[in-house]
Scaffold this motif. Structure first.
Motif, mmCIF file in Angstrom:
data_model
loop_
_atom_site.group_PDB
_atom_site.id
_atom_site.type_symbol
_atom_site.label_atom_id
_atom_site.label_comp_id
_atom_site.label_asym_id
_atom_site.label_seq_id
_atom_site.Cartn_x
_atom_site.Cartn_y
_atom_site.Cartn_z
ATOM 1 N N LEU A 80 -0.272 -0.684 -21.385
ATOM 2 C CA LEU A 80 -0.448 -0.907 -19.950
ATOM 3 C C LEU A 80 0.693 -0.250 -19.182
ATOM 4 C CD1 LEU A 80 -1.813 -2.261 -17.509
ATOM 5 C CD2 LEU A 80 -0.417 -4.295 -17.982
ATOM 6 N N SER A 81 1.900 -0.334 -19.707
ATOM 7 C CA SER A 81 3.072 0.220 -19.026
ATOM 8 C C SER A 81 3.015 1.737 -18.894
ATOM 9 C CB SER A 81 4.354 -0.202 -19.739
ATOM 10 O OG SER A 81 4.315 0.130 -21.111
ATOM 11 N N ASP A 82 2.128 2.389 -19.670
ATOM 12 C CA ASP A 82 1.939 3.834 -19.516
ATOM 13 C C ASP A 82 1.436 4.182 -18.115
ATOM 14 O OD1 ASP A 82 2.640 4.169 -22.174
ATOM 15 O OD2 ASP A 82 0.569 4.312 -22.894
ATOM 16 N N TYR A 83 0.821 3.197 -17.458
ATOM 17 C CA TYR A 83 0.186 3.442 -16.160
ATOM 18 C C TYR A 83 1.021 2.917 -15.000
ATOM 19 C CZ TYR A 83 -3.795 4.748 -18.974
ATOM 20 O OH TYR A 83 -4.602 5.366 -19.891
ATOM 21 N N LYS A 84 2.284 2.602 -15.261
ATOM 22 C CA LYS A 84 3.150 2.156 -14.167
ATOM 23 C C LYS A 84 3.238 3.279 -13.143
ATOM 24 C CE LYS A 84 7.254 -0.622 -13.433
ATOM 25 N NZ LYS A 84 8.422 -1.264 -14.054
ATOM 26 N N GLY A 85 3.131 2.924 -11.878
ATOM 27 C CA GLY A 85 3.073 3.925 -10.816
ATOM 28 C C GLY A 85 1.661 4.101 -10.297
ATOM 29 N N LYS A 86 0.682 3.545 -11.034
ATOM 30 C CA LYS A 86 -0.709 3.554 -10.589
ATOM 31 C C LYS A 86 -1.185 2.128 -10.369
ATOM 32 C CE LYS A 86 -2.420 7.804 -12.774
ATOM 33 N NZ LYS A 86 -3.570 8.387 -13.496
ATOM 34 N N ILE A 87 -2.205 1.982 -9.547
ATOM 35 C CA ILE A 87 -2.873 0.693 -9.407
ATOM 36 C C ILE A 87 -3.898 0.607 -10.538
ATOM 37 C CG2 ILE A 87 -4.397 -0.696 -7.955
ATOM 38 C CD1 ILE A 87 -3.003 0.826 -5.561
ATOM 39 N N VAL A 88 -3.814 -0.458 -11.320
ATOM 40 C CA VAL A 88 -4.674 -0.608 -12.496
ATOM 41 C C VAL A 88 -5.698 -1.714 -12.249
ATOM 42 C CG1 VAL A 88 -4.760 -1.189 -14.950
ATOM 43 C CG2 VAL A 88 -2.842 0.157 -14.055
ATOM 44 N N PHE A 89 -6.961 -1.374 -12.477
ATOM 45 C CA PHE A 89 -8.030 -2.370 -12.474
ATOM 46 C C PHE A 89 -8.342 -2.662 -13.947
ATOM 47 C CE2 PHE A 89 -8.210 -0.383 -8.382
ATOM 48 C CZ PHE A 89 -8.550 -1.403 -7.515
ATOM 49 N N LEU A 90 -7.889 -3.811 -14.398
ATOM 50 C CA LEU A 90 -7.995 -4.192 -15.806
ATOM 51 C C LEU A 90 -9.215 -5.083 -15.972
ATOM 52 C CD1 LEU A 90 -6.409 -3.922 -18.512
ATOM 53 C CD2 LEU A 90 -5.282 -6.081 -17.914
ATOM 54 N N ASN A 91 -10.263 -4.502 -16.551
ATOM 55 C CA ASN A 91 -11.558 -5.177 -16.637
ATOM 56 C C ASN A 91 -11.827 -5.646 -18.065
ATOM 57 O OD1 ASN A 91 -14.793 -4.409 -17.216
ATOM 58 N ND2 ASN A 91 -14.410 -5.704 -15.453
ATOM 59 N N PHE A 92 -12.118 -6.944 -18.234
ATOM 60 C CA PHE A 92 -12.442 -7.508 -19.547
ATOM 61 C C PHE A 92 -13.951 -7.660 -19.646
ATOM 62 C CE2 PHE A 92 -8.076 -8.592 -18.791
ATOM 63 C CZ PHE A 92 -7.469 -8.541 -20.046
ATOM 64 N N TRP A 93 -14.520 -7.146 -20.753
ATOM 65 C CA TRP A 93 -15.977 -7.083 -20.856
ATOM 66 C C TRP A 93 -16.421 -7.090 -22.322
ATOM 67 C CZ3 TRP A 93 -18.899 -2.998 -23.065
ATOM 68 C CH2 TRP A 93 -18.124 -1.963 -23.599
#
Length: 201
Positions: A80-93
């Motif tokens: 998840l920390s790879d995407y620091k600097g972006k807004i992350v929509f974390l979807n569980f499915w």
């Protein structure tokens, strides 16, 4: 009125009360989730910081999203920390979840929109328990529908546990600094994600 009739009336009144309370709870949860995209702007100032009741910021009280490491469908390790600097929509499915699959086409379109810029990303965390949902089922569902969003496999359930996932789909919104902005239970329209992104820019 005999005892048997009295008992039956009491039972039916109790059942009716239970149903009414249940309906009230479900209605109110649905209402708050449906409007969460609109309400979020009331809690965030133009700099993207949460506001307290007095209008000040609560940077020191931010809740940081638990970091994790999972494999994607190509076998790559993703944090998840790879995407620091972006807004992350974390979807569980999961592929067996009707509401999950119903929102996927719009999420795919949003993913394509996000791919045009550097502001946001959708990470679709599959609850790959190895029984009801296997890697093969998840992989087939994504391939059959031609989806290209980033899919991660939570084979141990540890990430779902860290994020207190009790129902799916659930989507967390994580800000550029890694803090949790909000979360949404139930299927969402793609426009909700786009609206939230605009409010967080």
């Amino acid at each position: 009125m005999n005892m048997k009739k009295t008992v039956n009336i009491i039972i039916w009144v109790a059942v009716l009360a239970f149903l009414l309370i249940g309906a009230y709870v479900v209605y109110n949860r649905g209402d708050s989730a449906e409007n969460i995209g609109d309400k979020i702007s009331d809690d965030i100032n133009k700099d993207g910081n949460a506001k307290d009741e007095d209008g000040g910021t609560e940077q020191e009280n931010k809740i940081m999203a638990p970091d994790f490491t999972l494999k994607d469908l190509d076998g790559n390790t993703v944090k998840l920390s790879d995407y620091k600097g972006k807004i992350v929509f974390l979807n569980f499915w999961a592929s067996w979840c009707g509401p999950c699959t119903s929102e996927m086409p719009e999420f795919e379109e949003v993913h394509k929109e996000f791919s045009k810029g550097e502001d946001a990303v959708i990470l679709a965390v599959n609850l790959t328990d190895g029984f009801r949902e296997t890697e093969e089922k998840a992989r087939k569902f994504i391939a059959d529908n031609g989806y290209t969003m980033k899919v991660l496999l939570d084979t141990t359930g540890s990430v779902a546990q860290d994020y207190r996932i009790y129902s799916i789909p659930t989507t967390y919104v994580i800000d550029r600094d890694g803090s949790i902005v909000t979360y949404m239970e139930g299927a969402r329209r793609g426009k909700v994600l786009l609206d939230i992104l605009e409010k967080l820019k």
